[in-house]
Motif scaffolding. Structure first.
Motif, PDB file in Angstrom:
ATOM      1  N   MET A  21       0.884  -1.411   0.255  1.00  0.00           N
ATOM      2  CA  MET A  21       0.144   0.132  -0.058  1.00  0.00           C
ATOM      3  C   MET A  21       0.869   1.123  -0.179  1.00  0.00           C
ATOM      4  SD  MET A  21      -2.976   1.239   2.619  1.00  0.00           S
ATOM      5  CE  MET A  21      -3.922   0.304   2.548  1.00  0.00           C
ATOM      6  N   CYS A  22       0.666   1.964  -0.741  1.00  0.00           N
ATOM      7  CA  CYS A  22       1.410   3.391  -1.072  1.00  0.00           C
ATOM      8  C   CYS A  22       1.045   4.145   0.175  1.00  0.00           C
ATOM      9  CB  CYS A  22       0.914   4.203  -2.126  1.00  0.00           C
ATOM     10  SG  CYS A  22       1.594   5.819  -2.442  1.00  0.00           S
ATOM     11  N   VAL A  23       2.266   4.816   0.921  1.00  0.00           N
ATOM     12  CA  VAL A  23       2.069   5.618   2.081  1.00  0.00           C
ATOM     13  C   VAL A  23       1.657   6.956   1.710  1.00  0.00           C
ATOM     14  CG1 VAL A  23       4.103   4.339   3.146  1.00  0.00           C
ATOM     15  CG2 VAL A  23       4.594   6.385   2.026  1.00  0.00           C
ATOM     16  N   VAL A  74       6.365   3.975  -1.865  1.00  0.00           N
ATOM     17  CA  VAL A  74       5.414   5.149  -2.612  1.00  0.00           C
ATOM     18  C   VAL A  74       5.274   4.442  -3.992  1.00  0.00           C
ATOM     19  CG1 VAL A  74       5.295   7.489  -3.258  1.00  0.00           C
ATOM     20  CG2 VAL A  74       6.579   6.952  -1.127  1.00  0.00           C
ATOM     21  N   CYS A  75       4.030   4.685  -4.406  1.00  0.00           N
ATOM     22  CA  CYS A  75       3.725   4.430  -5.872  1.00  0.00           C
ATOM     23  C   CYS A  75       4.372   5.247  -6.900  1.00  0.00           C
ATOM     24  CB  CYS A  75       2.254   4.046  -5.881  1.00  0.00           C
ATOM     25  SG  CYS A  75       1.374   5.697  -5.970  1.00  0.00           S
ATOM     26  N   LYS A  76       4.294   4.610  -8.131  1.00  0.00           N
ATOM     27  CA  LYS A  76       5.075   5.661  -9.094  1.00  0.00           C
ATOM     28  C   LYS A  76       4.072   6.867  -9.360  1.00  0.00           C
ATOM     29  CE  LYS A  76       8.039   4.786 -12.256  1.00  0.00           C
ATOM     30  NZ  LYS A  76       9.456   4.246 -11.831  1.00  0.00           N
ATOM     31  N   PRO A  77       2.954   6.847  -9.451  1.00  0.00           N
ATOM     32  CA  PRO A  77       2.165   8.222  -9.642  1.00  0.00           C
ATOM     33  C   PRO A  77       2.716   9.177  -8.600  1.00  0.00           C
ATOM     34  CG  PRO A  77       0.729   6.468  -9.842  1.00  0.00           C
ATOM     35  CD  PRO A  77       1.871   5.717  -9.505  1.00  0.00           C
ATOM     36  N   CYS A  78       2.439   8.784  -7.300  1.00  0.00           N
ATOM     37  CA  CYS A  78       3.101   9.716  -6.331  1.00  0.00           C
ATOM     38  C   CYS A  78       4.327  10.082  -6.419  1.00  0.00           C
ATOM     39  CB  CYS A  78       2.725   8.974  -4.878  1.00  0.00           C
ATOM     40  SG  CYS A  78       0.853   8.863  -4.599  1.00  0.00           S
ATOM     41  N   LYS A  79       5.329   9.214  -6.863  1.00  0.00           N
ATOM     42  CA  LYS A  79       6.840   9.447  -6.946  1.00  0.00           C
ATOM     43  C   LYS A  79       6.622  10.722  -8.035  1.00  0.00           C
ATOM     44  CE  LYS A  79       9.606   6.090  -5.207  1.00  0.00           C
ATOM     45  NZ  LYS A  79      10.452   4.848  -5.711  1.00  0.00           N
TER      46      LYS A  79
HETATM   47 ZN   LIG Z   1       0.491   6.487  -4.147  1.00  0.00          ZN
END
Ligand SMILES: [Zn+2]
Length: 99
Positions: A62-64, A79-84
């Motif tokens: 789960m993305c933080v 952290v997921c790619k879109p958030c990065k």
């Molecule tokens: Zn995310």
């Protein structure tokens, strides 16, 4: 002729849709979607950071930041790619501000 925009394709891929699902959505073929994604630079590999044809490396985590599930590349990848991408350019060692 598939004329869907790069932004739309990118969003579908981030949403977890397969090329086949995207093709169905636009009444096109999977091959046409694959070709267009590659040409526009929004292939699943470029958007998600891994090749979907094979099993994604790492496990689901789960993305933080946004709390959506993504394929983690390892223990340090939380952290997921879109958030990065949203937080690109920020100093990661001090964490990110949830959106
Ligand atoms: Zn995310």
């Amino acid at each position: 002729m598939l004329t869907v925009s790069a932004a739309a394709l990118r969003q579908h891929i981030i949403d977890g849709e397969t090329y086949a699902a995207i093709a169905h959505r636009y009444g096109s073929s999977e091959g046409a979607v694959t070709q267009r994604c590659r040409r526009l630079g929004v292939s699943a590999r470029q958007v998600l950071g891994y090749h979907r044809a094979g099993r994604p490396k790492g496990r689901r985590r789960m993305c933080v930041v946004c709390e959506s599930e993504f394929s983690s590349t390892g223990a340090g990848n939380v952290v997921c790619k879109p958030c990065k991408q949203i937080h690109a350019g920020e100093n990661w060692t001090s964490g990110v501000t949830p959106i």
